[in-house]
Motif scaffolding. Structure first.
Motif, PDB file in Angstrom:
ATOM      1  N   GLY A 191     -24.977  32.284  16.734  1.00  0.00           N
ATOM      2  CA  GLY A 191     -25.779  31.317  17.495  1.00  0.00           C
ATOM      3  C   GLY A 191     -24.981  30.215  18.153  1.00  0.00           C
ATOM      4  N   GLY A 192     -23.676  30.176  17.920  1.00  0.00           N
ATOM      5  CA  GLY A 192     -22.837  29.153  18.531  1.00  0.00           C
ATOM      6  C   GLY A 192     -22.376  29.560  19.921  1.00  0.00           C
ATOM      7  N   GLY A 193     -21.535  28.697  20.503  1.00  0.00           N
ATOM      8  CA  GLY A 193     -21.025  28.974  21.837  1.00  0.00           C
ATOM      9  C   GLY A 193     -19.743  29.787  21.789  1.00  0.00           C
ATOM     10  N   VAL A 194     -19.238  30.093  22.982  1.00  0.00           N
ATOM     11  CA  VAL A 194     -17.945  30.777  23.073  1.00  0.00           C
ATOM     12  C   VAL A 194     -16.883  29.827  22.532  1.00  0.00           C
ATOM     13  CG1 VAL A 194     -16.248  31.791  24.639  1.00  0.00           C
ATOM     14  CG2 VAL A 194     -18.696  32.053  25.106  1.00  0.00           C
TER      15      VAL A 194
ATOM     16  N   ASP B 292     -13.961  27.518  21.967  1.00  0.00           N
ATOM     17  CA  ASP B 292     -12.941  26.906  22.815  1.00  0.00           C
ATOM     18  C   ASP B 292     -12.205  25.909  21.933  1.00  0.00           C
ATOM     19  OD1 ASP B 292     -11.397  25.396  24.499  1.00  0.00           O
ATOM     20  OD2 ASP B 292     -12.902  25.261  26.083  1.00  0.00           O
TER      21      ASP B 292
ATOM     22  N   LEU C 188     -15.337  18.437  21.380  1.00  0.00           N
ATOM     23  CA  LEU C 188     -16.726  18.005  21.243  1.00  0.00           C
ATOM     24  C   LEU C 188     -17.678  19.125  20.814  1.00  0.00           C
ATOM     25  CD1 LEU C 188     -17.025  15.597  24.320  1.00  0.00           C
ATOM     26  CD2 LEU C 188     -16.667  15.010  21.919  1.00  0.00           C
ATOM     27  N   THR C 189     -17.309  20.373  21.049  1.00  0.00           N
ATOM     28  CA  THR C 189     -18.196  21.466  20.652  1.00  0.00           C
ATOM     29  C   THR C 189     -17.977  21.809  19.173  1.00  0.00           C
ATOM     30  OG1 THR C 189     -16.550  22.990  21.553  1.00  0.00           O
ATOM     31  CG2 THR C 189     -18.464  22.523  22.913  1.00  0.00           C
ATOM     32  N   ASP C 190     -18.982  22.418  18.582  1.00  0.00           N
ATOM     33  CA  ASP C 190     -18.963  22.684  17.142  1.00  0.00           C
ATOM     34  C   ASP C 190     -18.650  24.163  16.879  1.00  0.00           C
ATOM     35  OD1 ASP C 190     -19.338  22.940  14.467  1.00  0.00           O
ATOM     36  OD2 ASP C 190     -21.368  22.103  14.412  1.00  0.00           O
ATOM     37  N   PRO C 191     -17.449  24.480  16.435  1.00  0.00           N
ATOM     38  CA  PRO C 191     -17.102  25.879  16.199  1.00  0.00           C
ATOM     39  C   PRO C 191     -17.710  26.458  14.933  1.00  0.00           C
ATOM     40  CG  PRO C 191     -15.241  24.489  15.624  1.00  0.00           C
ATOM     41  CD  PRO C 191     -16.317  23.577  16.142  1.00  0.00           C
ATOM     42  N   PHE C 192     -18.484  25.637  14.208  1.00  0.00           N
ATOM     43  CA  PHE C 192     -19.130  26.123  12.975  1.00  0.00           C
ATOM     44  C   PHE C 192     -20.642  26.278  13.159  1.00  0.00           C
ATOM     45  CE2 PHE C 192     -15.994  22.730  11.509  1.00  0.00           C
ATOM     46  CZ  PHE C 192     -14.906  23.564  11.681  1.00  0.00           C
TER      47      PHE C 192
ATOM     48  N   LEU D 132     -23.312  28.633  11.193  1.00  0.00           N
ATOM     49  CA  LEU D 132     -22.713  29.240   9.996  1.00  0.00           C
ATOM     50  C   LEU D 132     -23.233  28.560   8.731  1.00  0.00           C
ATOM     51  CD1 LEU D 132     -18.979  29.578  11.118  1.00  0.00           C
ATOM     52  CD2 LEU D 132     -20.753  31.352  11.092  1.00  0.00           C
TER      53      LEU D 132
ATOM     54  N   ASP E 114     -23.144  26.747   5.163  1.00  0.00           N
ATOM     55  CA  ASP E 114     -22.153  25.804   4.629  1.00  0.00           C
ATOM     56  C   ASP E 114     -21.084  26.504   3.796  1.00  0.00           C
ATOM     57  OD1 ASP E 114     -23.404  23.744   5.859  1.00  0.00           O
ATOM     58  OD2 ASP E 114     -24.421  22.988   4.062  1.00  0.00           O
TER      59      ASP E 114
ATOM     60  N   VAL F   8     -18.201  27.969   5.756  1.00  0.00           N
ATOM     61  CA  VAL F   8     -17.247  26.961   6.239  1.00  0.00           C
ATOM     62  C   VAL F   8     -16.406  26.439   5.071  1.00  0.00           C
ATOM     63  CG1 VAL F   8     -17.017  24.740   7.436  1.00  0.00           C
ATOM     64  CG2 VAL F   8     -18.827  26.337   8.103  1.00  0.00           C
ATOM     65  N   GLU F   9     -17.077  26.192   3.947  1.00  0.00           N
ATOM     66  CA  GLU F   9     -16.363  25.664   2.779  1.00  0.00           C
ATOM     67  C   GLU F   9     -15.324  26.650   2.262  1.00  0.00           C
ATOM     68  OE1 GLU F   9     -19.283  24.382  -0.052  1.00  0.00           O
ATOM     69  OE2 GLU F   9     -20.073  22.877   1.344  1.00  0.00           O
TER      70      GLU F   9
ATOM     71  N   PHE G 230     -12.155  26.361   4.629  1.00  0.00           N
ATOM     72  CA  PHE G 230     -11.350  25.141   4.511  1.00  0.00           C
ATOM     73  C   PHE G 230     -10.884  24.896   3.077  1.00  0.00           C
ATOM     74  CE2 PHE G 230     -13.268  24.445   8.651  1.00  0.00           C
ATOM     75  CZ  PHE G 230     -12.097  24.237   9.364  1.00  0.00           C
TER      76      PHE G 230
END
Lengths: 183, 334
Positions: A66-69, A71, A76-80, A83, A85, A88-89, A92
């Motif tokens: 559901g995110g963007g391409v 970059d 400013l865009t959210d690469p997560f 997804l 939690d 992501v956890e 990282f």
């Protein structure tokens, strides 16, 4: 059931085509940097490679969710986006573990988990075996063939072409109009 | 900062492990573009960072138009990447170093990308190992180090400021993502510290070894801290505050409220129907507005310009949707 619904075919195409390009060009480089750094006992370099790998894997997964391409230059865009939690956890957590290692033994232990993480991502993209490496003489042409295979998928998705322009076959007007290179 | 003799030793020992010499390496240079005026080893091997699988990077200046693609060779049993550069490229280097203005010229994403590529090549060239060349071009290279070191401090300071600005814009609504941006801003600040200690080799992954061998070795713990950015909101907020303090310490005086500008990303399209405007990129994410003229850049090419502190929710939404590129207009206080 032997089939499953795809609610957004365009996103499916983007995930597989753009994801494969990121895998071939950047993620494999991160894996090789990581392995080389572990072998040389450079934990700081290894941690940097893991962060880059995790950011890219999450960014591509986000495109499928559901995110963007992705970059990775745009702060400013959210690469997560999209997804869970825990996904992501998990990523990282690996970066932080690698950043904190104090000896070769710790580093070797983290390596197994990082390689498993990368392997899981390759499987998500449909690679039962690790794909060829463009940085090795024997892998360059298989990787270029693979890139050619995913090009129609990338073009059909309507998303920008992820392949570097020098990897693309000679363009005709129709292909050129399908999208501009993003990388 | 390593000296020329050390750099030469790194390359020679790398080649010797494969029974190769510097002459074997320079013999790889083709004369298709005419005689080489200056040949420089300019990669991780020459810096002593490379491993057995690293490639050797050569920059070769010639007086002819050249391909922009590195020529890769495996003839020596090791990967060698040769980048041919037209000698008139040095003119753009001289002008870039003479007036390193950030304002206007670096407003768009494409400008930033071009600037980063030029800077990367320039930084690697300036700390590279000259292998062959005419007296004139060897002297030109020898004079490059000091101005490029100054430029590196400038470039990374502005990069850190840009990333800190982005982090501040999202820290209340998305502390987890802000933590990653603060991490990036902190890593850029460490590049400033490394450059001030003479370590100007461009390569994000090499920041820790650059710090370790320089007068900035005490910042290795800082590097470890930065890479341990947490993902849970409360922990991320604490981390973000700590990086704010760190940036204030490392980059003082950093303008607290710089002038920033937003320009449309490449491929952003604008469509209008019955008084409504859709701004979108690749038919994916976008925004809708009923304000007449929405999304049309002004005479200066920006869609928003002003102090970072006055960016409103509309501007932030444009950023979240991937429609605009954020740049710092100048280094001064708004």
């Amino acid at each position: 059931m032997s089939i499953q619904a795809v609610d957004d075919a365009r996103r499916w195409m983007g995930f597989h085509s753009i994801g494969t390009v990121h895998l071939l060009i950047d993620i494999q480089a991160d894996i090789e940097d990581f392995v080389g750094a572990v072998r040389d006992g450079r934990s700081g370099v290894a941690a940097h490679a893991v962060r880059s790998l995790v950011l890219r894997c999450l960014g591509v997964r986000s495109l499928g969710a559901g995110g963007g391409v992705p970059d990775f230059d745009d702060p400013l865009t959210d690469p997560f986006h999209g997804l869970p939690d825990e996904v992501v956890e998990e990523g990282f957590g690996l970066v932080a573990r690698c950043a904190r290692v104090t000896g070769q033994e710790d580093l070797d232990e983290v390596m197994a988990d990082v390689l498993a993480y990368a392997r899981a991502f390759e499987r998500e993209l449909g690679f039962d075996e690790p794909p060829p490496s463009i940085r090795r003489p024997e892998g360059l042409y298989p990787a270029l063939r693979l890139a050619r295979e995913i090009l129609p998928l990338n073009e059909a998705s309507g998303y920008p072409l992820a392949l570097p322009s020098d990897w693309l076959p000679q363009k005709n007007d129709k292909t050129a109009a399908a999208g501009k290179e993003q990388r | 900062m390593i000296d020329e003799a050390t750099s030469r030793r790194y390359v020679e020992s790398f080649l010797a492990r494969r029974d190769r010499s510097l002459t074997d390496l320079t013999d790889q240079i083709a004369d298709s573009f005419g005689a080489a005026l200056l040949t420089v080893a300019a990669g991780s091997v020459q810096q002593g960072f490379g491993n057995d699988e690293s490639d050797v990077d050569l920059l070769v200046f010639v007086d002819a138009p050249v391909t922009n693609i590195p020529i890769s060779s495996h003839e020596l049993g090791l990967p060698v990447d040769i980048n041919y550069l037209p000698v008139d490229w040095t003119g753009s280097v001289d002008s870039m170093l003479a007036s390193p203005a950030y304002d206007g010229a670096l407003a768009t994403f494409s400008d930033w990308k071009d600037s980063m590529r030029r800077f990367k090549r320039l930084a690697r060239l300036a700390c590279g190992l000259p292998l062959e060349g005419t007296e004139h071009w060897q002297a030109w290279l020898a004079e490059l180090r000091k101005p490029v070191t100054d430029y590196s401090v400038f470039w990374w300071s502005r990069e850190s400021l840009r990333l800190r600005t982005a982090a501040r814009l999202i820290r209340e609504t998305n502390p987890r993502l802000a933590a990653q941006r603060y991490c990036d801003a902190g890593l850029s600040a460490l590049e400033v510290v490394a450059a001030q200690a003479g370590e100007i080799y461009f390569g994000a992954k090499w920041i820790q070894p650059k710090l370790a061998r320089s007068a900035a070795a005490r910042y290795q713990d800082t590097y470890q801290f930065l890479l341990s950015a947490p993902t849970r909101a409360e922990e991320a907020r604490a981390y973000n505050g700590a990086v704010e303090d760190l940036l204030a310490e490392l980059l003082n005086p950093l303008p607290d409220d710089p002038v920033v500008q937003l320009t449309l990303m490449p491929d952003v399209k604008r469509l209008e129907v019955r008084g409504r405007t859709l701004l979108h990129r690749w038919g994916a994410q976008g925004v809708e507005s009923r304000t007449p003229g929405f999304g049309v850049p002004g005479a200066d090419g920006t869609v928003w310009r002003g102090p970072a502190s006055s960016l409103d929710e509309d501007a932030k939404l444009l950023g979240r949707q991937g429609l605009v590129w954020l740049s710092v207009a100048d280094g001064g206080q708004a």
